[in-house]
Design a protein around this motif. Sequence first.
Motif, PDB file in Angstrom:
ATOM      1  N   ARG A 116       0.974  -1.147   0.160  1.00 23.16           N
ATOM      2  CA  ARG A 116      -0.082   0.120   0.063  1.00 23.16           C
ATOM      3  C   ARG A 116       0.892   1.307   0.175  1.00 23.16           C
ATOM      4  O   ARG A 116       2.074   1.300   0.845  1.00 23.16           O
ATOM      5  CB  ARG A 116      -0.864   0.014   1.127  1.00 23.16           C
ATOM      6  CG  ARG A 116      -2.031   1.003   1.244  1.00 23.16           C
ATOM      7  CD  ARG A 116      -2.640   1.162   2.501  1.00 23.16           C
ATOM      8  NE  ARG A 116      -2.301   1.236   3.739  1.00 23.16           N
ATOM      9  CZ  ARG A 116      -1.906   2.029   4.451  1.00 23.16           C
ATOM     10  NH1 ARG A 116      -2.494   3.208   4.174  1.00 23.16           N
ATOM     11  NH2 ARG A 116      -1.313   2.333   5.829  1.00 23.16           N
ATOM     12  N   VAL A 117       0.457   2.110  -0.775  1.00 23.71           N
ATOM     13  CA  VAL A 117       1.153   3.468  -0.807  1.00 23.71           C
ATOM     14  C   VAL A 117       0.750   4.112   0.271  1.00 23.71           C
ATOM     15  O   VAL A 117      -0.196   4.738   0.435  1.00 23.71           O
ATOM     16  CB  VAL A 117       0.909   4.133  -2.324  1.00 23.71           C
ATOM     17  CG1 VAL A 117       1.762   5.490  -2.390  1.00 23.71           C
ATOM     18  CG2 VAL A 117       1.259   3.424  -3.327  1.00 23.71           C
ATOM     19  N   LEU A 118       1.730   4.501   1.175  1.00 19.99           N
ATOM     20  CA  LEU A 118       1.657   5.358   2.568  1.00 19.99           C
ATOM     21  C   LEU A 118       1.337   7.006   1.837  1.00 19.99           C
ATOM     22  O   LEU A 118       1.932   7.389   1.128  1.00 19.99           O
ATOM     23  CB  LEU A 118       2.576   5.145   3.392  1.00 19.99           C
ATOM     24  CG  LEU A 118       2.466   3.890   3.950  1.00 19.99           C
ATOM     25  CD1 LEU A 118       3.291   3.639   5.194  1.00 19.99           C
ATOM     26  CD2 LEU A 118       1.123   3.239   4.311  1.00 19.99           C
ATOM     27  N   ASP A 119       0.611   7.812   2.643  1.00 19.64           N
ATOM     28  CA  ASP A 119       0.366   9.179   2.460  1.00 19.64           C
ATOM     29  C   ASP A 119       1.726  10.103   2.967  1.00 19.64           C
ATOM     30  O   ASP A 119       1.612  10.267   4.211  1.00 19.64           O
ATOM     31  CB  ASP A 119      -0.973   9.531   2.969  1.00 19.64           C
ATOM     32  CG  ASP A 119      -1.438  11.108   2.158  1.00 19.64           C
ATOM     33  OD1 ASP A 119      -0.230  11.659   2.000  1.00 19.64           O
ATOM     34  OD2 ASP A 119      -2.524  11.325   2.218  1.00 19.64           O
ATOM     35  N   LEU A 120       2.520  10.439   2.243  1.00 21.87           N
ATOM     36  CA  LEU A 120       3.712  11.059   2.694  1.00 21.87           C
ATOM     37  C   LEU A 120       3.494  12.534   3.240  1.00 21.87           C
ATOM     38  O   LEU A 120       3.917  12.747   4.271  1.00 21.87           O
ATOM     39  CB  LEU A 120       4.787  11.253   1.815  1.00 21.87           C
ATOM     40  CG  LEU A 120       5.585   9.718   1.673  1.00 21.87           C
ATOM     41  CD1 LEU A 120       6.659   9.891   0.608  1.00 21.87           C
ATOM     42  CD2 LEU A 120       5.902   8.642   2.671  1.00 21.87           C
ATOM     43  N   PRO A 121       2.712  13.215   2.361  1.00 23.14           N
ATOM     44  CA  PRO A 121       2.046  14.723   2.974  1.00 23.14           C
ATOM     45  C   PRO A 121       1.511  14.505   4.394  1.00 23.14           C
ATOM     46  O   PRO A 121       1.495  15.287   5.147  1.00 23.14           O
ATOM     47  CB  PRO A 121       1.298  15.274   2.003  1.00 23.14           C
ATOM     48  CG  PRO A 121       1.938  14.383   0.609  1.00 23.14           C
ATOM     49  CD  PRO A 121       2.080  13.034   1.154  1.00 23.14           C
TER      50      PRO A 121
END
Length: 301
Positions: free
Chosen positions: A129-134
């Motif tokens: 899963r692509v985590l939300d960096l911002p």
Amino acid sequence: MDWDKLRIFHAVADAGSLTHAGDALHLSQSAVSRQIRALEEMLDTTLFHRHARGLILTEQGELLFDATRAMAQRLETATARIRDSEDEVFGELRVTTTTGFGTLWLAPRLPALYAKYPDLKIDLMLEERVLDLPMREADLAIRMKEPSQADLIRKRLMSVNMRLYATPEYLKARGTPQKLEDLSQHRLVCQHSGVPQAAAGATLVQMLMSYNIPSTLTVNNYFGVLQAVLNHLGIGVLPDYVTEDFANLVRVLPEVESHEIPVFLAYPEELRHSKRVSAFRDFVLEEIFANRRKLRDDRPV
């Protein structure tokens, strides 16, 4: 708004329990309960549904928790930037990447990073899963495609190709395929088509499956694929970087490979001056450059 009450509310909402929040805050349960009641009276609303099994946020509580969570993340970012000194690298760095890259490429190289920065604390989060960096779900990401999220600093690290590999023992027992049609006599080990993965890898597997392969083993990450291949279960579809640490693997059908898959490193713009992020980024780049030099030096002339 009383900041102390908000801090206590956030702890309770996060823990789902007055007792657990009190333990985290070093306050008694009664003191936490009084602060929550006072906040509800001040806002003239109910923030929690009380149940025997714990506390559940009301709709109004969810709204407030979203706000306090964003505040906590911003405070965490500010704290990290303040603690980054001019000359020292220390503190926690949350790194996210895929299970395959994290276990097969990154983790084996981390001892060298810790030797250089012994006070660094890395929280390695391995998931597809692509985590939300911002939103600070992680500080830094290494991904198999260019991140699409805004306000990120991104750098292309390298390219990866998916190729076919097997052990000498497996090939001795089952024979070495000379053409794609020969795969109908072998077992294919690959990542499961239902899990997130680079499109180029999925396309290669789809093409291979068209050759009437009688037996397959699918795994939800490349670490599992590698373990199966190392145990002589079949011919595996693996990223080419695995040969750096598993030189005994034999490449099968050398003309067969996926299109290039770009590998990107990314982190939020607000962490541009973080010493921890810079140290990790530079370390990864140094490892990649060192490997390129080794491959160039080992190439026959």
